[in-house]
Design a protein around this motif. Sequence first.
Motif, PDB file in Angstrom:
ATOM      1  N   ARG A 276      23.194   4.562  28.877  1.00 49.05           N
ATOM      2  CA  ARG A 276      23.633   5.960  28.887  1.00 49.05           C
ATOM      3  C   ARG A 276      22.344   6.803  28.408  1.00 49.05           C
ATOM      4  O   ARG A 276      21.845   7.595  28.933  1.00 49.05           O
ATOM      5  CB  ARG A 276      24.489   6.225  28.279  1.00 49.05           C
ATOM      6  CG  ARG A 276      26.065   5.594  28.900  1.00 49.05           C
ATOM      7  CD  ARG A 276      27.333   6.226  28.350  1.00 49.05           C
ATOM      8  NE  ARG A 276      28.601   5.616  28.712  1.00 49.05           N
ATOM      9  CZ  ARG A 276      29.086   4.709  27.575  1.00 49.05           C
ATOM     10  NH1 ARG A 276      28.555   4.804  26.363  1.00 49.05           N
ATOM     11  NH2 ARG A 276      30.046   4.027  27.994  1.00 49.05           N
ATOM     12  N   TYR A 277      21.905   6.315  27.160  1.00 54.09           N
ATOM     13  CA  TYR A 277      20.516   6.994  26.475  1.00 54.09           C
ATOM     14  C   TYR A 277      19.377   7.058  27.354  1.00 54.09           C
ATOM     15  O   TYR A 277      18.571   7.916  27.512  1.00 54.09           O
ATOM     16  CB  TYR A 277      20.321   6.598  25.292  1.00 54.09           C
ATOM     17  CG  TYR A 277      21.275   7.220  24.130  1.00 54.09           C
ATOM     18  CD1 TYR A 277      20.825   8.385  23.597  1.00 54.09           C
ATOM     19  CD2 TYR A 277      22.379   6.591  23.595  1.00 54.09           C
ATOM     20  CE1 TYR A 277      21.503   8.977  22.540  1.00 54.09           C
ATOM     21  CE2 TYR A 277      23.234   7.121  22.594  1.00 54.09           C
ATOM     22  CZ  TYR A 277      22.705   8.400  22.321  1.00 54.09           C
ATOM     23  OH  TYR A 277      23.547   9.072  21.166  1.00 54.09           O
TER      24      TYR A 277
ATOM     25  N   ASN B 238      29.013  -2.778  23.645  1.00 48.51           N
ATOM     26  CA  ASN B 238      29.083  -1.307  23.493  1.00 48.51           C
ATOM     27  C   ASN B 238      28.169  -0.888  23.234  1.00 48.51           C
ATOM     28  O   ASN B 238      27.636   0.202  23.727  1.00 48.51           O
ATOM     29  CB  ASN B 238      30.184  -0.985  22.357  1.00 48.51           C
ATOM     30  CG  ASN B 238      31.646  -1.507  22.944  1.00 48.51           C
ATOM     31  OD1 ASN B 238      32.000  -1.676  23.997  1.00 48.51           O
ATOM     32  ND2 ASN B 238      32.383  -1.630  21.885  1.00 48.51           N
ATOM     33  N   LYS B 239      27.344  -1.407  22.489  1.00 46.51           N
ATOM     34  CA  LYS B 239      25.776  -0.734  22.030  1.00 46.51           C
ATOM     35  C   LYS B 239      24.764  -0.951  23.190  1.00 46.51           C
ATOM     36  O   LYS B 239      24.049   0.091  23.717  1.00 46.51           O
ATOM     37  CB  LYS B 239      25.078  -1.571  21.032  1.00 46.51           C
ATOM     38  CG  LYS B 239      25.771  -1.326  19.485  1.00 46.51           C
ATOM     39  CD  LYS B 239      25.843   0.104  19.190  1.00 46.51           C
ATOM     40  CE  LYS B 239      26.542   0.234  17.800  1.00 46.51           C
ATOM     41  NZ  LYS B 239      26.433   1.782  17.528  1.00 46.51           N
TER      42      LYS B 239
ATOM     43  N   LYS C 188      25.896  -0.821  26.568  1.00 49.65           N
ATOM     44  CA  LYS C 188      26.433   0.410  27.416  1.00 49.65           C
ATOM     45  C   LYS C 188      25.962   1.593  27.121  1.00 49.65           C
ATOM     46  O   LYS C 188      25.444   2.629  27.870  1.00 49.65           O
ATOM     47  CB  LYS C 188      27.963   0.281  27.434  1.00 49.65           C
ATOM     48  CG  LYS C 188      28.565  -0.726  28.331  1.00 49.65           C
ATOM     49  CD  LYS C 188      29.867  -0.717  28.247  1.00 49.65           C
ATOM     50  CE  LYS C 188      30.528  -1.854  28.985  1.00 49.65           C
ATOM     51  NZ  LYS C 188      31.937  -1.853  29.012  1.00 49.65           N
ATOM     52  N   LEU C 189      25.921   1.904  25.550  1.00 45.24           N
ATOM     53  CA  LEU C 189      25.333   3.010  25.068  1.00 45.24           C
ATOM     54  C   LEU C 189      23.820   3.339  25.206  1.00 45.24           C
ATOM     55  O   LEU C 189      23.120   4.393  25.403  1.00 45.24           O
ATOM     56  CB  LEU C 189      25.604   3.288  23.524  1.00 45.24           C
ATOM     57  CG  LEU C 189      25.269   4.331  22.770  1.00 45.24           C
ATOM     58  CD1 LEU C 189      26.180   5.551  23.480  1.00 45.24           C
ATOM     59  CD2 LEU C 189      25.829   4.268  21.344  1.00 45.24           C
TER      60      LEU C 189
END
Length: 382
Positions: A119-120, A112-113, A115-116
């Motif tokens: 995005r960033y 999850n991190k 993927k985040l």
Amino acid sequence: MMPNRSISRLIVIGLRLTGIWPGSSYEIVARCIWIFITMFVQILQYRYIIKQINCGNLTNVVDGLSTALPYSLLFFKLISFWINRRLFKSMLMKMSQDWINFSKFNINAMINKAKLAYRYSKLIMSVYAIAVFTYAGVFLEITRQNQDDELNITSRQLLIKMDFPFAYYESPLYEYVFVLQFFQLLSNASAIATLDALIITLIFHVGGQIEMLHEALENISVKNHKSLRNIVKPLINLHYQIILGSENIENLFSYIALMQLLCNTLIICCIGFLIVVVFNSHMNIEELINISLFYIAITLEAFIFSYAGEYLSNKSLSISTSAYGSSWYLLDPRDRRIMILLMIRSQRQLKITAGKFMDLSMEAFAKVSLIFVTNKCAFKDI
């Protein structure tokens, strides 16, 4: 080199083009190109500043300095990464191994991190690209208006303030110079965005490990207290890897953050002066938009570093709370002492500093931003 699931493809491409990515086949060539182009541009930029100082034009000096300092800062960042290439390579190898070594844990938090972070990374690069295209578009609009008002072609302005040893304002040479400056500005903005996205990615990778440690501590329950002895050692190893990863980030970005802080402070003061000049003179909306876009880009870079430091500090302190809330008291006395040591060690805040002088945090970002308001008011009084 092993593939790295934490770093997005956009960052990898940017690191390859800047000669930072280890093992790239054209690593040396990319470095030489960046050194040659950056030094050539910097010489022309500081020639312009020196010329304006001799002419006594303070506004042009401040304007030229505000655009030259980000180039100098980027050059310092690239040199720092090239010097610390072994440290960066070991960090990348460790990040790749983390996905294998910690397969015994639930790695959904790390996924999850990651993927985040993707995005960033896209968001940061998009913001810088939009800023460059908008800056160039507004500049063209200002140039078109000036050409309508004045027929003298010698008054043509450059996209980046430079002092060329030849007459650049004649067509089509002026158009060629403009296009080259645009691509040079776009490449520098892309390099800055890549390094900013990189520090966010590294921080989120450590944050994913911390989230994974939280989940493992929460899974310690009364029902499986007999098998807790086999869980303690992986938890301690995971915590050690978190500490090691944060220390590597600190060693890699500490002096970069210091130069970032110093340059941003000077640039924000220069931009504040230019905004006051625009307000007190002809009040050109296009120029105000141009300066504001430049200020947003500079502030965004300072915000990213401060946010990364704040995020790491808060996450590291949460380990102690999770460890204390677990069923550590069900362990044998020997393993219980180890868990107590983990709680004590996790109370020591992990952080990123600016050259070992100050911690990067949102408080530090607020102080830098306050400089802009303070200097703006001071310039108005003058």
